[in-house]
Design a protein around this motif. Sequence first.
Motif, short mmCIF file in Angstrom:
data_model
loop_
_atom_site.label_atom_id
_atom_site.label_comp_id
_atom_site.label_asym_id
_atom_site.label_seq_id
_atom_site.Cartn_x
_atom_site.Cartn_y
_atom_site.Cartn_z
N GLN A 1 -1.09 -5.20 -8.50
CA GLN A 1 -1.88 -5.16 -7.27
C GLN A 1 -2.69 -6.45 -7.10
O GLN A 1 -2.79 -7.00 -6.01
N ALA A 2 -3.25 -6.94 -8.19
CA ALA A 2 -4.06 -8.16 -8.10
C ALA A 2 -3.19 -9.37 -7.77
O ALA A 2 -3.59 -10.26 -7.02
N MET B 1 -15.61 -2.70 -3.40
CA MET B 1 -14.34 -2.79 -2.67
C MET B 1 -13.98 -1.43 -2.06
O MET B 1 -13.47 -1.35 -0.96
N PRO C 1 -9.86 -10.86 -6.00
CA PRO C 1 -8.63 -10.98 -6.81
C PRO C 1 -8.52 -12.29 -7.58
O PRO C 1 -7.69 -12.42 -8.47
N GLU D 1 -7.34 1.36 1.60
CA GLU D 1 -6.27 0.41 1.88
C GLU D 1 -6.75 -1.01 1.66
O GLU D 1 -6.07 -1.82 1.02
N THR D 2 -7.95 -1.31 2.15
CA THR D 2 -8.49 -2.65 1.99
C THR D 2 -8.78 -2.94 0.52
O THR D 2 -8.51 -4.03 0.03
N SER E 1 -15.65 -2.77 -8.25
CA SER E 1 -14.63 -1.94 -7.62
C SER E 1 -15.26 -0.98 -6.63
O SER E 1 -14.67 -0.67 -5.59
N GLN F 1 -9.46 -14.88 0.63
CA GLN F 1 -8.50 -14.48 -0.39
C GLN F 1 -7.51 -15.60 -0.67
O GLN F 1 -6.71 -15.50 -1.59
N ALA G 1 -2.49 -9.30 -4.22
CA ALA G 1 -3.70 -9.64 -3.47
C ALA G 1 -3.93 -11.15 -3.39
O ALA G 1 -4.59 -11.63 -2.48
N ARG H 1 -7.21 -1.76 -2.02
CA ARG H 1 -5.92 -2.07 -2.64
C ARG H 1 -5.47 -3.48 -2.31
O ARG H 1 -5.00 -4.22 -3.17
N SER H 2 -5.65 -3.87 -1.04
CA SER H 2 -5.19 -5.19 -0.64
C SER H 2 -6.03 -6.28 -1.29
O SER H 2 -5.66 -7.45 -1.28
N LEU H 3 -7.18 -5.91 -1.85
CA LEU H 3 -8.00 -6.88 -2.57
C LEU H 3 -7.73 -6.83 -4.07
O LEU H 3 -8.46 -7.40 -4.87
N GLY H 4 -6.68 -6.11 -4.44
CA GLY H 4 -6.27 -6.14 -5.83
C GLY H 4 -6.89 -5.08 -6.71
O GLY H 4 -6.81 -5.16 -7.93
N VAL H 5 -7.54 -4.07 -6.12
CA VAL H 5 -8.13 -2.99 -6.92
C VAL H 5 -7.08 -1.91 -7.13
O VAL H 5 -6.45 -1.46 -6.19
N GLU H 6 -6.87 -1.54 -8.39
CA GLU H 6 -5.92 -0.45 -8.68
C GLU H 6 -6.63 0.86 -8.36
O GLU H 6 -7.16 1.54 -9.24
N TYR I 1 0.84 -1.20 0.00
CA TYR I 1 0.00 0.00 0.00
C TYR I 1 0.87 1.25 0.00
O TYR I 1 0.58 2.22 -0.69
#
Lengths: 297, 358
Positions: free
Chosen positions: A94-95, B242, A126, B248-249, B239, A184, A98, B251-256, A74
């Motif tokens: 990013q994906a 999300m 993801p 932050e969450t 998106s 995940q 994830a 992003r951590s789930l892969g969303v740009e 992040y």
Amino acid sequence: MKTNRMETMQSWLSVDVPAIEVEGVSFRYPTTEGRERIWTLDHLSFHVDAGEILGVVGPNGSGKSSLLKVLSGYLPAGEGDVRLGGLSLGTRSQADIARLVAVVPQEYAQVFPFTVAETVLMGRFPHRTARWWSMGIGDETASDLACAHHAMVETDVVSLADRLVSDLSGGERQRVMIARALAQAPKILLLDEPTAFLDLQHQIEICSILRRLKEERGLTVVLVSHDLNLASQYCDRILMLKAGALFRLGTPQEVIGVDALRAVYGCDVLIDRHPESGVPRVTIPSYASTKHIRDHM
Amino acid sequence: MTDLASSWANAGAVLTVHRWMAVIGGLLLASVAILVLCLQFGATSVDMKTVATAIMHMLRADQEGAATLGTSAIIMVQIRFPRVLMGFFVGAGLAAVGVTLQALLRNPLADSYVLGVSSGSALGVSLAILFGIGSTFMFLPILPLFGFAGGLMALLLIYRLAQSKSRLPIHSLLLAGVILNAILTAFIMFITSIMEPNRSAGLMAWLMGSLTAPNYPALGIFLLYVLCVLVMLMHKAQSLNMLTLGEETARSLGVETEGIKKWLFVLTALLTGAIVSVSGMIGFVGMVVPHAVRLVIGSDHRLLLPASALVGGMFLAVADTIARTIMAPAEIPVGIVTALTGGPFFLYLLLWRKDRMV
């Protein structure tokens, strides 16, 4: 895409690659730029083995949460390199990150009424293959549902599936957030203060879940905690931060000592052994014995 | 596992294709029914049979057949039908903008009108009119472009304010919106005050929100435009889900997140700009409708976004029918009707949910 993922999986199966390698990582927030060079994270180097639980401790503002954010990609490391499973964070999308790393943030502020099942299923995002014509409707496959369900069984939130997350108690909500992270199917789980605001029973519950996941799934866990006793009890190793720099890293016995805590937290504490496990136990001194501190105030 | 899926679906715990189809299908049918109903009312009432015949003639492009129906058919085809249709699409667009802004700012009271985005667009359009760029009817494509620029500027300003702390409390965000609104409105007032009286009167009427439809080609382009942006928003519905978890969450789930946020800002500004340039400032549709829809069908944006658009369309079509008929033969601006129904609802939400918002 699929073969790529397979290769990643295989690189994880080889035991000798550490799950997380941090090399000379420094970070500072842009707001501190221009002022004196204060690093939020100051040239950190360490690694975390696969299937290990690492506790990150340190006083307020020592960079614990920032470290987690750098590990999850992040926040970008200003200097140095973070490698997950041997691959540098910078080279991953990013994906892609994830699918390897799941994060349970410190506070969960959801203002919209999502159900528990919806929230946990978001963890499958993801892993979904986007079909542009479906616009995301019905993207959840049977295996997504199965995976989410399994995560909910492991954290004991199945019975809450159709409840709104905003209506849950703190302990239940934390378990839902861990379930979402588990859905995940990560190799690495990062948690920021997972037991803050929880009562004793829920603290034990969360920590037991983490311990079990490590043993059953071989999950690598990095958790930030203020609770030294909890860290000492449940973590394989402890990383102690002081002003963004690594102060000590080792087993709870090696890290938690009267001298170290005085140097890092600036106060004297009593340390004895846990009656069952023998790990260090930290006790706050009595009011009477802290007279010299109060005299200085 | 199918047991599991069906048990969750039965409890309404997750969104299934089945539920999506049922809700959207039902709302589509309701929309058609509402539109046909709205066609009947107006300064002159037209009975159901004439409405149906006129629509049939229009669909067949049968000019002579339509002529046999007389004045009421001409009113229907030339005035009422395009107006009702435009009202529906303006309402749909406003509701979609509301849903998107609420998810982006993680704030259930966000709305393009309340936050000053509409004022930004209106200022852009007013400036264009002041300098004689495009006239009131030749609004394509210059006026929407100015509306887009003004709306985007206001949106970025508001977002900057909301970002300055990790999460701006709801009241601060609304306050910022109110102040931005006041400043932008002052500029608009200034522009109207230096215009010739007859031109400024037209500008004022447009600002208060009116759905007087343009000619058919322009209407067609507008409908297509709104539909396109809606589809593009729909593609980002996942998106949006999300993003409600926090950046932050997400992003951590892969969303740009950075790219998607920029894209969503552009889309909302594009939609607001076009809507404001054709219909002026119509408030509260974007706040009231998503809120009510969310209470009934939940928060999943894959369903919330299209459902809100359809309900928003129906809401505005009905509101405009009320505006056309309540003082007939005179008309009141539709913005007054939406503000009078939406405003109290907004206050109620603000007071009722005060403890949970800050």
